[in-house]
Motif scaffolding. Structure first.
Motif, short mmCIF file in Angstrom:
data_model
loop_
_atom_site.label_atom_id
_atom_site.label_comp_id
_atom_site.label_asym_id
_atom_site.label_seq_id
_atom_site.Cartn_x
_atom_site.Cartn_y
_atom_site.Cartn_z
N ASN A 1 -15.71 22.48 -48.33
CA ASN A 1 -16.36 23.43 -47.43
C ASN A 1 -15.50 24.65 -47.12
O ASN A 1 -15.84 25.44 -46.24
CB ASN A 1 -16.76 22.73 -46.13
CG ASN A 1 -15.56 22.19 -45.35
OD1 ASN A 1 -14.43 22.26 -45.84
ND2 ASN A 1 -15.79 21.65 -44.17
N GLU A 2 -14.41 24.82 -47.86
CA GLU A 2 -13.59 26.01 -47.65
C GLU A 2 -14.26 27.23 -48.30
O GLU A 2 -15.19 27.10 -49.11
CB GLU A 2 -12.18 25.79 -48.20
CG GLU A 2 -11.42 24.73 -47.39
CD GLU A 2 -9.96 24.64 -47.77
OE1 GLU A 2 -9.18 25.53 -47.38
OE2 GLU A 2 -9.59 23.65 -48.44
N ALA A 3 -13.77 28.39 -47.94
CA ALA A 3 -14.37 29.64 -48.41
C ALA A 3 -14.30 29.75 -49.93
O ALA A 3 -13.39 29.22 -50.57
CB ALA A 3 -13.67 30.84 -47.76
N CYS B 1 -11.66 18.40 -55.24
CA CYS B 1 -12.46 19.22 -54.32
C CYS B 1 -13.29 18.24 -53.51
O CYS B 1 -14.33 17.76 -53.96
CB CYS B 1 -13.33 20.18 -55.11
SG CYS B 1 -14.30 21.30 -54.09
N ALA C 1 -6.71 24.37 -45.48
CA ALA C 1 -7.31 23.33 -44.63
C ALA C 1 -6.67 21.97 -44.89
O ALA C 1 -6.49 21.17 -43.95
CB ALA C 1 -8.82 23.26 -44.86
N VAL D 1 -11.05 30.60 -51.60
CA VAL D 1 -10.10 29.49 -51.62
C VAL D 1 -10.39 28.57 -52.79
O VAL D 1 -9.49 28.13 -53.52
CB VAL D 1 -10.13 28.71 -50.29
CG1 VAL D 1 -9.23 27.48 -50.36
CG2 VAL D 1 -9.71 29.60 -49.13
N VAL E 1 -8.28 20.54 -52.38
CA VAL E 1 -8.98 21.55 -51.59
C VAL E 1 -10.20 20.89 -50.97
O VAL E 1 -10.77 19.95 -51.54
CB VAL E 1 -9.38 22.75 -52.48
CG1 VAL E 1 -10.29 22.32 -53.60
CG2 VAL E 1 -10.01 23.87 -51.67
N LEU E 2 -10.61 21.35 -49.80
CA LEU E 2 -11.82 20.84 -49.17
C LEU E 2 -13.03 21.62 -49.68
O LEU E 2 -12.97 22.85 -49.82
CB LEU E 2 -11.74 20.94 -47.65
CG LEU E 2 -10.68 20.09 -46.96
CD1 LEU E 2 -10.83 20.19 -45.44
CD2 LEU E 2 -10.75 18.64 -47.39
N GLU F 1 -3.30 21.95 -43.23
CA GLU F 1 -3.47 21.79 -41.78
C GLU F 1 -3.79 20.34 -41.42
O GLU F 1 -3.27 19.80 -40.45
CB GLU F 1 -4.60 22.71 -41.29
CG GLU F 1 -4.81 22.69 -39.79
CD GLU F 1 -5.92 23.65 -39.36
OE1 GLU F 1 -6.38 23.52 -38.21
OE2 GLU F 1 -6.32 24.51 -40.17
N ALA G 1 -12.29 14.88 -45.25
CA ALA G 1 -11.37 15.72 -44.48
C ALA G 1 -10.51 14.95 -43.50
O ALA G 1 -9.61 15.53 -42.89
CB ALA G 1 -12.17 16.78 -43.73
N SER H 1 -4.65 23.39 -50.34
CA SER H 1 -5.35 24.50 -49.71
C SER H 1 -4.94 24.60 -48.24
O SER H 1 -4.34 23.68 -47.68
CB SER H 1 -6.86 24.28 -49.79
OG SER H 1 -7.25 23.24 -48.89
#
Length: 221
Positions: A119-121, A95, A144, A124, A116-117, A147, A99, A142
Motif C-alpha cells: 500500500n505504499e506510494a 511486496c 514503511a 516507492v 516493501v508494503l 518504520e 504490515a 522501504s
C-alpha cells in the motif's frame, strides 16, 4: 524505450489478486522499458516458472501468500531460492500486505532482496523494482518497512521463535504448531511465553490479542 541497465531477462509477479498483479506487471514493464513480466496467482505456479526459466536472470515480485498457500510456504520458497539470490541470478522483491512489525521481522529474517508494503506510494514500489537490480548485496527496505521494524528494535527473538510466529500467522494453535515444527507442546508454550515477555504482551489476554491481529493481517479480516 528499453532500459539497457535493467539486468533481468524476465519478471515473475505472484499476487493472488489479478488487478494488483497486473498493476505490478505494468510497473515492472515500465521500469524495464519493455514487456518482460508474467503474472501468477499461486506460489506453486511461481516456483514452476522459476524452474522453467532456470538459466535466465529473474526478478521475482511476490506477496509470499496466496488464497491456498500459507506464509510458511512462502518463506520456504525464499529459503529454496536463497542460493540463486546470493549468486545474483535471481532477486526477490517481497511486496506484502503483512504490515505487523513481528511479521515483517519474520520476512526480513529470510533475507529477500527488497521488502516493501503493497500500500505504499507508486514511486516507492517503482523504486523497489528498480533498486532490486543494483549489485550491492545488502537487503533494501522501504520507508514503511523500516518504520515498522523500528518498533521491534530490542526484541531478541530466536530463529525458531520467528518460525513459530509464522505458524501463528497461518492460524495454527499450540498443539498443531508443535506438531508442524516437530517439537513438544512444552517447547512452543515456552516460545509463546518468551515472545509475550519480549514484545511487551505479557499475559494471556494480551498475547492472544496480538496473535489474533497477526492472523487477521494475513487473512485480510
Amino acid at each position: 524505450m528499453r532500459d539497457d541497465y535493467f539486468p533481468f531477462d524476465r519478471v515473475l509477479v505472484m499476487d493472488r489478486y489479478p488487478l494488483t498483479g497486473l498493476g505490478l506487471c505494468a510497473l515492472a514493464d515500465g521500469v524495464a522499458g519493455w514487456v518482460c513480466s508474467e503474472h501468477f496467482t499461486t506460489l506453486s505456479a511461481l516456483n514452476q516458472a522459476c524452474r522453467r526459466y532456470e538459466g535466465e536472470r529473474l526478478l521475482l515480485i511476490t506477496e509470499l501468500i496466496s488464497d491456498t498457500e500459507s506464509l510458511r510456504e512462502g518463506l520456504a520458497l525464499l529459503r529454496e531460492l536463497g542460493p540463486r539470490i546470493r549468486s545474483g541470478w535471481c532477486r526477490v522483491v517481497v511486496c506484502t500486505g503483512l504490515a505487523d512489525p513481528l511479521l515483517l521481522k519474520v520476512i526480513v529474517n529470510e533475507m529477500p532482496t527488497v521488502v516493501v508494503l503493497r500500500n505504499e506510494a507508486l514511486p516507492v514500489l517503482r523504486d523497489a523494482i528498480r533498486l532490486a537490480g543494483n549489485p550491492w548485496p545488502e537487503m533494501l527496505l522501504s520507508p514503511a518497512v523500516t518504520e515498522g521494524l523500528a518498533l521491534t528494535r530490542g526484541h531478541r527473538l530466536t530463529q525458531r521463535e520467528l518460525e513459530w510466529l509464522a505458524t501463528q500467522a497461518d492460524g495454527l494453535d499450540l498443539k498443531a504448531s508443535a506438531k508442524a515444527m516437530k517439537v513438544s507442546y512444552k517447547t512452543v508454550s515456552a516460545w509463546r511465553r518468551n515472545i509475550a515477555q519480549t514484545t511487551g504482551s505479557a499475559g494471556k489476554v494480551a498475547i492472544n490479542r496480538r496473535l489474533a491481529r497477526i492472523r487477521r493481517s494475513v487473512t485480510g479480516g
